[in-house]
Design a protein around this motif. Sequence first.
Motif, mmCIF file in Angstrom:
data_model
loop_
_atom_site.group_PDB
_atom_site.id
_atom_site.type_symbol
_atom_site.label_atom_id
_atom_site.label_comp_id
_atom_site.label_asym_id
_atom_site.label_seq_id
_atom_site.Cartn_x
_atom_site.Cartn_y
_atom_site.Cartn_z
ATOM 1 N N THR A 238 45.470 42.564 33.867
ATOM 2 C CA THR A 238 45.819 42.028 35.157
ATOM 3 C C THR A 238 47.013 42.907 35.628
ATOM 4 O OG1 THR A 238 44.815 39.959 34.323
ATOM 5 C CG2 THR A 238 46.417 40.055 36.239
ATOM 6 N N VAL A 239 46.952 43.214 36.795
ATOM 7 C CA VAL A 239 47.885 44.050 37.506
ATOM 8 C C VAL A 239 48.417 43.230 38.828
ATOM 9 C CG1 VAL A 239 47.479 46.014 36.474
ATOM 10 C CG2 VAL A 239 46.202 45.455 38.566
ATOM 11 N N SER A 240 49.410 43.305 39.256
ATOM 12 C CA SER A 240 50.043 42.934 40.590
ATOM 13 C C SER A 240 50.715 43.985 41.310
ATOM 14 C CB SER A 240 50.938 41.647 40.319
ATOM 15 O OG SER A 240 50.395 40.725 39.660
ATOM 16 N N PRO A 241 49.924 45.084 41.941
ATOM 17 C CA PRO A 241 50.558 45.835 42.649
ATOM 18 C C PRO A 241 51.297 45.447 43.882
ATOM 19 C CG PRO A 241 48.297 46.038 43.312
ATOM 20 C CD PRO A 241 48.655 45.102 42.124
ATOM 21 N N PRO B 90 36.662 48.429 43.138
ATOM 22 C CA PRO B 90 37.961 48.299 43.670
ATOM 23 C C PRO B 90 38.036 46.916 44.408
ATOM 24 C CG PRO B 90 36.934 50.307 44.171
ATOM 25 C CD PRO B 90 35.988 49.568 43.374
ATOM 26 N N ALA B 91 39.564 46.391 44.435
ATOM 27 C CA ALA B 91 39.480 45.089 45.051
ATOM 28 C C ALA B 91 40.525 45.244 45.971
ATOM 29 C CB ALA B 91 39.858 44.223 43.990
ATOM 30 N N THR B 92 40.580 44.428 46.939
ATOM 31 C CA THR B 92 41.544 44.223 48.137
ATOM 32 C C THR B 92 42.173 42.938 47.851
ATOM 33 O OG1 THR B 92 40.332 45.545 49.728
ATOM 34 C CG2 THR B 92 42.049 44.287 50.636
ATOM 35 N N ILE B 93 43.758 43.027 47.670
ATOM 36 C CA ILE B 93 44.523 41.965 47.482
ATOM 37 C C ILE B 93 45.605 41.934 48.350
ATOM 38 C CG2 ILE B 93 43.834 41.432 45.136
ATOM 39 C CD1 ILE B 93 46.448 42.995 44.315
ATOM 40 N N THR C 94 45.091 41.137 40.528
ATOM 41 C CA THR C 94 43.610 41.564 40.140
ATOM 42 C C THR C 94 43.380 41.761 38.780
ATOM 43 O OG1 THR C 94 41.667 42.453 41.242
ATOM 44 C CG2 THR C 94 43.675 43.864 40.841
ATOM 45 N N GLU C 95 42.266 41.850 38.175
ATOM 46 C CA GLU C 95 41.911 42.288 36.789
ATOM 47 C C GLU C 95 41.054 43.626 36.929
ATOM 48 O OE1 GLU C 95 38.485 40.222 34.275
ATOM 49 O OE2 GLU C 95 40.389 39.290 33.750
ATOM 50 N N LEU C 96 41.361 44.356 36.092
ATOM 51 C CA LEU C 96 40.838 45.618 35.952
ATOM 52 C C LEU C 96 40.281 45.671 34.633
ATOM 53 C CD1 LEU C 96 43.666 48.121 36.832
ATOM 54 C CD2 LEU C 96 42.000 47.145 38.206
ATOM 55 N N SER C 97 38.934 46.184 34.459
ATOM 56 C CA SER C 97 38.001 46.117 33.182
ATOM 57 C C SER C 97 37.405 47.627 32.940
ATOM 58 C CB SER C 97 37.162 45.056 33.102
ATOM 59 O OG SER C 97 36.328 45.142 34.103
ATOM 60 N N VAL C 98 37.161 47.810 31.672
ATOM 61 C CA VAL C 98 36.665 49.305 31.658
ATOM 62 C C VAL C 98 35.794 48.671 30.098
ATOM 63 C CG1 VAL C 98 38.221 50.025 30.147
ATOM 64 C CG2 VAL C 98 36.867 51.578 31.159
ATOM 65 N N SER C 99 34.542 49.739 30.117
ATOM 66 C CA SER C 99 33.670 49.445 28.830
ATOM 67 C C SER C 99 33.106 50.962 28.564
ATOM 68 C CB SER C 99 32.886 48.465 28.910
ATOM 69 O OG SER C 99 31.827 48.804 30.145
#
Length: 245
Positions: free
Chosen positions: A190-193, A150-153, A159-164
């Motif tokens: 990349t998302v900008s909520p 999780p990231a705080t912006i 912020t960048e989201l990634s999954v594997s």
Amino acid sequence: MNNISPAVLNKLAPLPEEGWQKVSYSFVATAPAILVRLRTLNGGALGNDFAVDDFVIEEGSLPLEGSIATTNPNCPTSTDGSISVTVTGGSLPYGSFNLTGTVTQSNSNGIFSDLPTGTYSVSVIDNNGEEFTVETIVLVAPNDLVISEPATICEGESTELSVSGGVGSFTWTANPEDSSLINPNASTLTVSPLVTTTYTVISGEESSTTNLVFNGDFTQGNVGFITDYSQVPDPNPLEFNPPMI
């Protein structure tokens, strides 16, 4: 018929005072029906009589053979894997089918379900004590999903989201909805909520709608399977004779 054993009978029938003598033959049938004839080998009149008692034809047995089919669990922690055992030949009836390993089960049909990942062995014994065994059957699951922390912006930042891991494609969703989530099937985006948002990702493959069993409902008649039975017309069809008035 072929493989008749013994090919030639080399013994004479005993005299009456010597009692009965058991004579056994084995053969491999080459047709659904066979005709067995008995005849004397003595051309003369003397000793040309014999009697037969307890005449029995018993089904023999082919070697006990088998195969297995497996289905891996869908997720690392799920228990929806399965192992199916199919055996042929041997001497009927078969004993219990036994599964050992991560989970132990026993049944009469050779279908083991609700299995987690792990290593298994299966076995079954026929009526003559012959055993069919398969060891080191490994059920594996796809790698678990690994996602970014999780990231705080601040408002207006991205912020960048990634999954594997997982299996198949990915699908991202946002709660509340996020208009910047424009490529929900990417592994990295990349998302900008505009507000505090929870992002969820799932992975999987769509199940096939095709029936893997040909003619499984028998709508196409007596085709698509193998059986030891022969289909014949009703030898005694029902006849109805109305009474005469």
